[in-house]
Design a protein around this motif. Structure first.
Motif, PDB file in Angstrom:
ATOM      1  N   ASP A 297     -29.748 -33.968  70.051  1.00  0.00           N
ATOM      2  CA  ASP A 297     -29.576 -32.513  70.136  1.00  0.00           C
ATOM      3  C   ASP A 297     -28.090 -32.149  70.155  1.00  0.00           C
ATOM      4  O   ASP A 297     -27.670 -31.172  69.516  1.00  0.00           O
ATOM      5  N   GLU A 298     -27.307 -32.933  70.900  1.00  0.00           N
ATOM      6  CA  GLU A 298     -25.874 -32.654  70.981  1.00  0.00           C
ATOM      7  C   GLU A 298     -25.193 -32.864  69.638  1.00  0.00           C
ATOM      8  O   GLU A 298     -24.325 -32.081  69.240  1.00  0.00           O
ATOM      9  N   VAL A 299     -25.570 -33.916  68.944  1.00  0.00           N
ATOM     10  CA  VAL A 299     -24.983 -34.187  67.634  1.00  0.00           C
ATOM     11  C   VAL A 299     -25.313 -33.055  66.665  1.00  0.00           C
ATOM     12  O   VAL A 299     -24.449 -32.594  65.906  1.00  0.00           O
ATOM     13  N   GLU A 300     -26.548 -32.599  66.703  1.00  0.00           N
ATOM     14  CA  GLU A 300     -26.950 -31.498  65.830  1.00  0.00           C
ATOM     15  C   GLU A 300     -26.150 -30.232  66.130  1.00  0.00           C
ATOM     16  O   GLU A 300     -25.725 -29.512  65.212  1.00  0.00           O
ATOM     17  N   SER A 301     -25.911 -29.969  67.423  1.00  0.00           N
ATOM     18  CA  SER A 301     -25.137 -28.786  67.808  1.00  0.00           C
ATOM     19  C   SER A 301     -23.670 -28.933  67.423  1.00  0.00           C
ATOM     20  O   SER A 301     -23.034 -27.978  66.971  1.00  0.00           O
ATOM     21  N   LEU A 302     -23.138 -30.142  67.609  1.00  0.00           N
ATOM     22  CA  LEU A 302     -21.739 -30.384  67.274  1.00  0.00           C
ATOM     23  C   LEU A 302     -21.471 -30.149  65.796  1.00  0.00           C
ATOM     24  O   LEU A 302     -20.421 -29.608  65.421  1.00  0.00           O
ATOM     25  N   GLN A 303     -22.401 -30.529  64.967  1.00  0.00           N
ATOM     26  CA  GLN A 303     -22.212 -30.375  63.525  1.00  0.00           C
ATOM     27  C   GLN A 303     -22.185 -28.913  63.093  1.00  0.00           C
ATOM     28  O   GLN A 303     -21.739 -28.600  61.990  1.00  0.00           O
TER      29      GLN A 303
ATOM     30  N   LEU B 231     -11.910 -33.725  63.608  1.00  0.00           N
ATOM     31  CA  LEU B 231     -12.122 -34.039  65.017  1.00  0.00           C
ATOM     32  C   LEU B 231     -13.609 -34.023  65.365  1.00  0.00           C
ATOM     33  O   LEU B 231     -14.105 -34.901  66.079  1.00  0.00           O
ATOM     34  N   VAL B 232     -14.327 -33.039  64.853  1.00  0.00           N
ATOM     35  CA  VAL B 232     -15.780 -32.956  65.093  1.00  0.00           C
ATOM     36  C   VAL B 232     -16.478 -34.172  64.504  1.00  0.00           C
ATOM     37  O   VAL B 232     -17.349 -34.779  65.141  1.00  0.00           O
ATOM     38  N   GLU B 233     -16.095 -34.538  63.278  1.00  0.00           N
ATOM     39  CA  GLU B 233     -16.704 -35.708  62.634  1.00  0.00           C
ATOM     40  C   GLU B 233     -16.434 -36.982  63.432  1.00  0.00           C
ATOM     41  O   GLU B 233     -17.300 -37.860  63.535  1.00  0.00           O
ATOM     42  N   SER B 234     -15.246 -37.063  64.011  1.00  0.00           N
ATOM     43  CA  SER B 234     -14.906 -38.236  64.820  1.00  0.00           C
ATOM     44  C   SER B 234     -15.787 -38.321  66.060  1.00  0.00           C
ATOM     45  O   SER B 234     -16.279 -39.400  66.419  1.00  0.00           O
ATOM     46  N   ILE B 235     -16.005 -37.178  66.710  1.00  0.00           N
ATOM     47  CA  ILE B 235     -16.848 -37.156  67.913  1.00  0.00           C
ATOM     48  C   ILE B 235     -18.295 -37.475  67.565  1.00  0.00           C
ATOM     49  O   ILE B 235     -18.978 -38.212  68.280  1.00  0.00           O
ATOM     50  N   VAL B 236     -18.768 -36.914  66.459  1.00  0.00           N
ATOM     51  CA  VAL B 236     -20.140 -37.188  66.017  1.00  0.00           C
ATOM     52  C   VAL B 236     -20.300 -38.665  65.685  1.00  0.00           C
ATOM     53  O   VAL B 236     -21.307 -39.302  66.040  1.00  0.00           O
ATOM     54  N   GLY B 237     -19.314 -39.236  65.003  1.00  0.00           N
ATOM     55  CA  GLY B 237     -19.373 -40.657  64.676  1.00  0.00           C
ATOM     56  C   GLY B 237     -19.399 -41.526  65.915  1.00  0.00           C
ATOM     57  O   GLY B 237     -20.129 -42.527  65.975  1.00  0.00           O
ATOM     58  N   LYS B 238     -18.610 -41.146  66.933  1.00  0.00           N
ATOM     59  CA  LYS B 238     -18.608 -41.893  68.186  1.00  0.00           C
ATOM     60  C   LYS B 238     -19.959 -41.799  68.874  1.00  0.00           C
ATOM     61  O   LYS B 238     -20.467 -42.787  69.423  1.00  0.00           O
ATOM     62  N   ALA B 239     -20.561 -40.622  68.841  1.00  0.00           N
ATOM     63  CA  ALA B 239     -21.860 -40.443  69.485  1.00  0.00           C
ATOM     64  C   ALA B 239     -22.967 -41.213  68.781  1.00  0.00           C
ATOM     65  O   ALA B 239     -23.935 -41.650  69.408  1.00  0.00           O
ATOM     66  N   ASN B 240     -22.823 -41.407  67.468  1.00  0.00           N
ATOM     67  CA  ASN B 240     -23.856 -42.098  66.695  1.00  0.00           C
ATOM     68  C   ASN B 240     -23.682 -43.617  66.661  1.00  0.00           C
ATOM     69  O   ASN B 240     -24.473 -44.315  66.020  1.00  0.00           O
TER      70      ASN B 240
ATOM     71  N   ASN C 267     -35.093 -35.241  79.008  1.00  0.00           N
ATOM     72  CA  ASN C 267     -34.812 -34.999  77.596  1.00  0.00           C
ATOM     73  C   ASN C 267     -34.131 -36.236  77.024  1.00  0.00           C
ATOM     74  O   ASN C 267     -32.906 -36.338  76.975  1.00  0.00           O
ATOM     75  N   PHE C 268     -34.939 -37.179  76.544  1.00  0.00           N
ATOM     76  CA  PHE C 268     -34.404 -38.423  76.018  1.00  0.00           C
ATOM     77  C   PHE C 268     -33.820 -38.258  74.612  1.00  0.00           C
ATOM     78  O   PHE C 268     -33.239 -39.185  74.062  1.00  0.00           O
ATOM     79  N   ALA C 269     -33.972 -37.076  74.071  1.00  0.00           N
ATOM     80  CA  ALA C 269     -33.397 -36.786  72.756  1.00  0.00           C
ATOM     81  C   ALA C 269     -32.120 -35.956  72.890  1.00  0.00           C
ATOM     82  O   ALA C 269     -31.663 -35.337  71.924  1.00  0.00           O
ATOM     83  N   ARG C 270     -31.530 -35.946  74.077  1.00  0.00           N
ATOM     84  CA  ARG C 270     -30.348 -35.121  74.334  1.00  0.00           C
ATOM     85  C   ARG C 270     -29.202 -35.451  73.380  1.00  0.00           C
ATOM     86  O   ARG C 270     -28.544 -34.549  72.863  1.00  0.00           O
ATOM     87  N   LEU C 271     -28.975 -36.743  73.142  1.00  0.00           N
ATOM     88  CA  LEU C 271     -27.864 -37.133  72.279  1.00  0.00           C
ATOM     89  C   LEU C 271     -28.042 -36.589  70.868  1.00  0.00           C
ATOM     90  O   LEU C 271     -27.109 -36.071  70.261  1.00  0.00           O
TER      91      LEU C 271
END
Length: 267
Positions: free
Chosen positions: A76-82, A38-47, A70-74
């Protein structure tokens, strides 16, 4: 969260509380492999690459509107999600969402009642539990007859010794409606709501009395329910006690995060 439907708001709140109570066990039993997928799916969607100029513009303007820059928010979120693990989610649930364990748990419910719905009086809400009011509302909406709350409460007190199926049958065929010999029809379209409301009334695991507070809000047009919740009953009196609020103004200096542009400062 916004919930809209034909059910009475008291019933909907009971359903929300029941979900919150039961979802913790869902997290406990959740498979770690499925969680990772599920986490990988969300990360893939975000990327995923943006497919339109509008989408890219919206991504850039959002941090500007919010004042974070913070234009690098996405990223940052991906890094936290992983780094998120199932135990982290359970800890977050218990710390901030679960009313039985969250120390600073606070919730504000705003209810909009339909004109045709039977709105409980202040006396009803200070005398009877929410589960009784929710069940009464479901019964009244299906039978179009008033329900005596005292009789309904007595029925629930005696039904708790029965199985869920037996209690449901008793309510459907034997429970007399107030001022009428009418009995509930099991084929009614709202039967599932009544069944859910009955289960919640018989098993009030999601109801817990809030800790007593020395603060009394009665003087500003509010009253306290059986569960310890404070409800606004006099809107005008409540408004008169509130201070006027202006537009939100940032209290910190907004500094653009230029590192999001590969260290190239925009002049």
């Amino acid at each position: 969260m916004r919930v809209q439907g034909e059910s009475n708001p008291t019933y909907l709140l009971q359903r929300i509380d029941s979900f919150i109570h039961g979802f913790r066990q869902t997290l406990v039993e959740f498979d770690t492999v499925k969680f990772g997928a599920l986490v990988e799916s969300i990360v893939g969607k975000a990327n995923e690459q943006l497919t339109s100029v509008d989408a890219e513009a919206n991504r850039m303007w959002t941090p500007i509107y919010k004042g974070t820059y913070n234009f690098a928010r996405l990223a940052d979120e991906v890094e936290s999600l992983q780094k998120v693990r199932l135990d982290d989610v359970l800890d977050m649930w218990d710390r901030y969402i679960n009313p039985e364990t969250a120390v600073a748990y606070t919730r504000v419910d705003s209810q909009l009642w339909a004109a045709k719905a039977s709105y409980p009086s202040a006396t009803d809400m200070t005398t009877w539990p929410e589960s009784i009011l929710a069940l009464a509302g479901c019964l009244e909406s299906e039978t179009h007859m008033p329900v005596d709350l005292s009789d309904l409460s007595h029925f629930i007190n005696t039904a708790v010794t029965q199985t869920s199926a037996d209690a449901l049958g008793s309510l459907a065929h034997q429970y007399p409606m107030a001022n009428s010999t009418q009995v509930l029809d099991e084929t009614a379209s709202g039967w599932s709501k009544i069944k859910n409301a009955l289960d919640m009334a018989m098993n009030p695991h999601n109801q817990h009395t809030l800790q007593d507070s020395e603060t009394n809000f009665a003087y500003i047009g509010m009253y306290q329910t059986v569960e310890g919740k404070w409800v606004i009953t006099d809107v005008e009196k409540f408004k008169a006690t509130q201070a006027l609020h202006g537009l939100a103004v940032p209290v910190i200096k907004l500094i653009p995060n230029t590192t999001a542009f590969n260290d190239h400062t925009i002049v």
